[in-house]
Design an enzyme around this catalytic site. Structure first.
Site, PDB file in Angstrom:
ATOM      1  N   PHE A  13     -12.429 -22.290 -30.938  1.00 51.75           N
ATOM      2  CA  PHE A  13     -11.186 -23.009 -30.628  1.00 51.75           C
ATOM      3  C   PHE A  13     -11.472 -24.490 -30.355  1.00 51.75           C
ATOM      4  O   PHE A  13     -11.053 -25.372 -31.110  1.00 51.75           O
ATOM      5  CB  PHE A  13     -10.521 -22.302 -29.431  1.00 51.75           C
ATOM      6  CG  PHE A  13      -9.589 -23.145 -28.635  1.00 51.75           C
ATOM      7  CD1 PHE A  13      -8.511 -23.779 -29.249  1.00 51.75           C
ATOM      8  CD2 PHE A  13      -9.773 -23.318 -27.267  1.00 51.75           C
ATOM      9  CE1 PHE A  13      -7.640 -24.570 -28.501  1.00 51.75           C
ATOM     10  CE2 PHE A  13      -8.909 -24.103 -26.523  1.00 51.75           C
ATOM     11  CZ  PHE A  13      -7.847 -24.734 -27.139  1.00 51.75           C
ATOM     12  N   THR A  37     -17.173 -15.088 -31.692  1.00 49.17           N
ATOM     13  CA  THR A  37     -15.799 -15.142 -31.163  1.00 49.17           C
ATOM     14  C   THR A  37     -14.966 -16.196 -31.886  1.00 49.17           C
ATOM     15  O   THR A  37     -13.779 -16.323 -31.626  1.00 49.17           O
ATOM     16  CB  THR A  37     -15.800 -15.457 -29.646  1.00 49.17           C
ATOM     17  OG1 THR A  37     -16.498 -16.704 -29.436  1.00 49.17           O
ATOM     18  CG2 THR A  37     -16.485 -14.365 -28.860  1.00 49.17           C
ATOM     19  N   TYR A 147     -20.934 -14.933 -17.491  1.00 42.19           N
ATOM     20  CA  TYR A 147     -20.488 -16.244 -17.993  1.00 42.19           C
ATOM     21  C   TYR A 147     -20.842 -17.342 -16.988  1.00 42.19           C
ATOM     22  O   TYR A 147     -21.493 -18.329 -17.336  1.00 42.19           O
ATOM     23  CB  TYR A 147     -18.984 -16.194 -18.225  1.00 42.19           C
ATOM     24  CG  TYR A 147     -18.377 -17.466 -18.774  1.00 42.19           C
ATOM     25  CD1 TYR A 147     -18.717 -17.953 -20.036  1.00 42.19           C
ATOM     26  CD2 TYR A 147     -17.418 -18.175 -18.041  1.00 42.19           C
ATOM     27  CE1 TYR A 147     -18.136 -19.112 -20.551  1.00 42.19           C
ATOM     28  CE2 TYR A 147     -16.829 -19.327 -18.546  1.00 42.19           C
ATOM     29  CZ  TYR A 147     -17.184 -19.789 -19.798  1.00 42.19           C
ATOM     30  OH  TYR A 147     -16.602 -20.935 -20.307  1.00 42.19           O
TER      31      TYR A 147
HETATM   32  P1  NAD Z   1     -14.540 -19.866 -28.531  1.00 49.11           P
HETATM   33  O1  NAD Z   1     -14.942 -18.464 -28.254  1.00 49.11           O
HETATM   34  O2  NAD Z   1     -13.324 -20.101 -29.346  1.00 49.11           O
HETATM   35  O3  NAD Z   1     -15.746 -20.678 -29.211  1.00 49.11           O
HETATM   36  C1  NAD Z   1     -17.081 -20.384 -28.972  1.00 49.11           C
HETATM   37  C2  NAD Z   1     -17.816 -20.412 -30.304  1.00 49.11           C
HETATM   38  O4  NAD Z   1     -19.222 -20.158 -30.081  1.00 49.11           O
HETATM   39  C3  NAD Z   1     -17.319 -19.337 -31.280  1.00 49.11           C
HETATM   40  O5  NAD Z   1     -17.021 -19.924 -32.524  1.00 49.11           O
HETATM   41  C4  NAD Z   1     -18.493 -18.376 -31.369  1.00 49.11           C
HETATM   42  O6  NAD Z   1     -18.542 -17.693 -32.595  1.00 49.11           O
HETATM   43  C5  NAD Z   1     -19.661 -19.294 -31.122  1.00 49.11           C
HETATM   44  N1  NAD Z   1     -20.866 -18.598 -30.663  1.00 49.11           N
HETATM   45  C6  NAD Z   1     -20.993 -17.726 -29.628  1.00 49.11           C
HETATM   46  N2  NAD Z   1     -22.252 -17.264 -29.541  1.00 49.11           N
HETATM   47  C7  NAD Z   1     -22.958 -17.861 -30.539  1.00 49.11           C
HETATM   48  C8  NAD Z   1     -24.302 -17.795 -30.967  1.00 49.11           C
HETATM   49  N3  NAD Z   1     -25.207 -17.002 -30.355  1.00 49.11           N
HETATM   50  N4  NAD Z   1     -24.710 -18.539 -32.036  1.00 49.11           N
HETATM   51  C9  NAD Z   1     -23.807 -19.335 -32.679  1.00 49.11           C
HETATM   52  N5  NAD Z   1     -22.507 -19.445 -32.309  1.00 49.11           N
HETATM   53  C10 NAD Z   1     -22.092 -18.715 -31.259  1.00 49.11           C
HETATM   54  O7  NAD Z   1     -14.401 -20.569 -27.091  1.00 49.11           O
HETATM   55  P2  NAD Z   1     -13.818 -22.018 -26.712  1.00 49.11           P
HETATM   56  O8  NAD Z   1     -12.665 -21.804 -25.824  1.00 49.11           O
HETATM   57  O9  NAD Z   1     -13.671 -22.854 -27.904  1.00 49.11           O
HETATM   58  O10 NAD Z   1     -15.013 -22.575 -25.808  1.00 49.11           O
HETATM   59  C11 NAD Z   1     -16.015 -23.413 -26.367  1.00 49.11           C
HETATM   60  C12 NAD Z   1     -16.976 -23.866 -25.280  1.00 49.11           C
HETATM   61  O11 NAD Z   1     -16.268 -24.611 -24.276  1.00 49.11           O
HETATM   62  C13 NAD Z   1     -17.684 -22.724 -24.569  1.00 49.11           C
HETATM   63  O12 NAD Z   1     -19.022 -23.104 -24.309  1.00 49.11           O
HETATM   64  C14 NAD Z   1     -16.919 -22.592 -23.265  1.00 49.11           C
HETATM   65  O13 NAD Z   1     -17.744 -22.101 -22.238  1.00 49.11           O
HETATM   66  C15 NAD Z   1     -16.511 -24.031 -23.012  1.00 49.11           C
HETATM   67  N6  NAD Z   1     -15.297 -24.063 -22.191  1.00 49.11           N
HETATM   68  C16 NAD Z   1     -14.068 -23.783 -22.737  1.00 49.11           C
HETATM   69  C17 NAD Z   1     -12.961 -23.786 -21.920  1.00 49.11           C
HETATM   70  C18 NAD Z   1     -11.573 -23.494 -22.457  1.00 49.11           C
HETATM   71  O14 NAD Z   1     -10.623 -23.481 -21.673  1.00 49.11           O
HETATM   72  N7  NAD Z   1     -11.396 -23.280 -23.743  1.00 49.11           N
HETATM   73  C19 NAD Z   1     -13.078 -24.060 -20.550  1.00 49.11           C
HETATM   74  C20 NAD Z   1     -14.356 -24.306 -20.044  1.00 49.11           C
HETATM   75  C21 NAD Z   1     -15.454 -24.325 -20.873  1.00 49.11           C
END
Ligand code: NAD
Length: 322
Positions: A13, A37, A147
């Site tokens: 995302f 994811t 997490y």
């Molecule tokens: P998301 O799940 O949409 O994106 C995470 C991506 O990481 C996915 O595309 C997934 O396929 C990829 N991924 C996971 N494990 C992997 C691996 N071993 N190798 C390669 N790719 C891998 O989540 P998001 O909401 O887009 O979050 C992205 C980042 O931002 C994360 O690190 C999350 O902790 C951080 N974050 C997001 C939010 C939020 O509100 N969206 C808040 C705090 C932190």
């Protein structure tokens, strides 16, 4: 020379919005993702575009990126509670081994490294709003620890690489972010409420709904992450919108914006669910000159429009991966 950035988790995302933004600014992008994811659909519009390259690989294994790299944005990690509770070991592995490999890549290329950390490092906070000085209140053996502790470890590892390996690092603690490309069934409050409201199902509020969240539109979060990337500040720095509301008010707002008359139904609250959440954004404002600009009403309307189109095409079930 054109700047070149690696975005781990770039098919997720938030990562996909960062890929869009970097390319729009003229930066070449290498997206690394294993679609755990995330989804190929999030970056389908970028495939074949000059300056964009997708490498499908698991960051916990061997990672090689040929050529120069100026910036590594490390976002790979399951991020929604539904995902990380289903993928506990994968989440800990990408937070530890994945972060190690992403830092190694930044070191090899002499690139700036940005860790996407989270407000969850504050756990169920005893201090409100949360400023960067607060150390947090995390249960290391609770269900959410997979997490929270992965991110706390990733922050420690990033700091160690800065202090003992000379890598130029920055840590951003991202607060709840929402917008187009969230999955309707990812379990986070906003996509859940929007999906339920648009399909006429009861909006499931956890507990009595008095717990608070502060929600930030994805364009603002992406701008904040890139502002830190362009700076030399190590952080950690909070990026989020301090506009705080109860989860019940959030559900009611979404119901009103969708014009739905679906009832609210109250369900059990998850274990260790934080009671309050609001970023202190003084540091981001004073040090980086960043502040959020999209009011929640506008951001939610844009998100609802996107979900309405998604659900209307019948793609919602496919987007769950189920
Ligand atoms: P998301 O799940 O949409 O994106 C995470 C991506 O990481 C996915 O595309 C997934 O396929 C990829 N991924 C996971 N494990 C992997 C691996 N071993 N190798 C390669 N790719 C891998 O989540 P998001 O909401 O887009 O979050 C992205 C980042 O931002 C994360 O690190 C999350 O902790 C951080 N974050 C997001 C939010 C939020 O509100 N969206 C808040 C705090 C932190």
């Amino acid at each position: 020379m054109t700047e070149r950035a690696v975005v781990t988790g770039g098919a997720g995302f938030l990562g996909s919005h960062l890929c869009d933004r970097l390319l729009a600014e003229g930066t070449s992008v290498v997206c690394i993702d294993n679609f755990l994811t995330g989804s190929p659909r999030n970056i389908a519009h970028l495939i074949g575009r000059p300056g964009f390259r997708m490498i499908e690989c698991d960051l916990t294994g061997f990672v090689h990126v040929p050529g120069d790299v100026d910036l590594v944005l490390h976002l790979a990690s399951a991020a929604s509670p539904v995902d990380y509770l289903k993928l506990p070991v994968e989440t800990l592995k990408v937070g530890s081994l994945g972060t190690l490999h992403a830092l190694g890549l930044a070191r090899e290329k002499s690139a700036r490294f940005i860790l996407a950390s989270t407000s969850e490092v504050y756990g169920d906070p005893l201090c409100h709003p949360q400023s960067e000085e607060y150390w947090g209140n995390v249960n290391p053996v609770g269900p959410r620890s997979v997490y929270d502790e992965a991110k706390r470890y990733a922050e420690a590892l990033t700091t160690a690489y800065r202090n003992s390996r000379g890598v130029d690092t920055g840590i951003v603690r991202i607060f709840n972010t929402y917008g187009p490309r969230m999955r309707p069934y990812d379990g986070r409050a906003i996509p859940t409420f929007i999906r339920q409201a648009l399909t006429g199902q009861p909006l499931t509020v956890t507990g009595d709904g008095s717990q608070t969240r502060s929600i930030c539109y994805v364009a603002d979060t992406a701008a904040g992450v890139l502002t830190l990337a362009r700076d030399d500040f190590p952080g950690p720095v909070n990026i989020g919108n301090p506009e705080e509301m109860t989860v019940l008010d959030l559900a009611k707002t979404i119901r009103d914006l969708t014009g739905s008359s679906a009832p609210i139904s109250f369900v059990d609250r998850p274990v260790d669910d934080p009671a309050v959440r609001r970023p202190d954004t003084t540091l981001a404002r004073d040090r980086l000159g960043w502040r959020p600009t999209v009011p929640s009403g506008d951001g939610l309307r844009r998100t609802i429009d996107w979900f309405a189109a998604e659900l209307g095409t019948g793609d919602a079930d496919r987007a769950t991966g189920s």
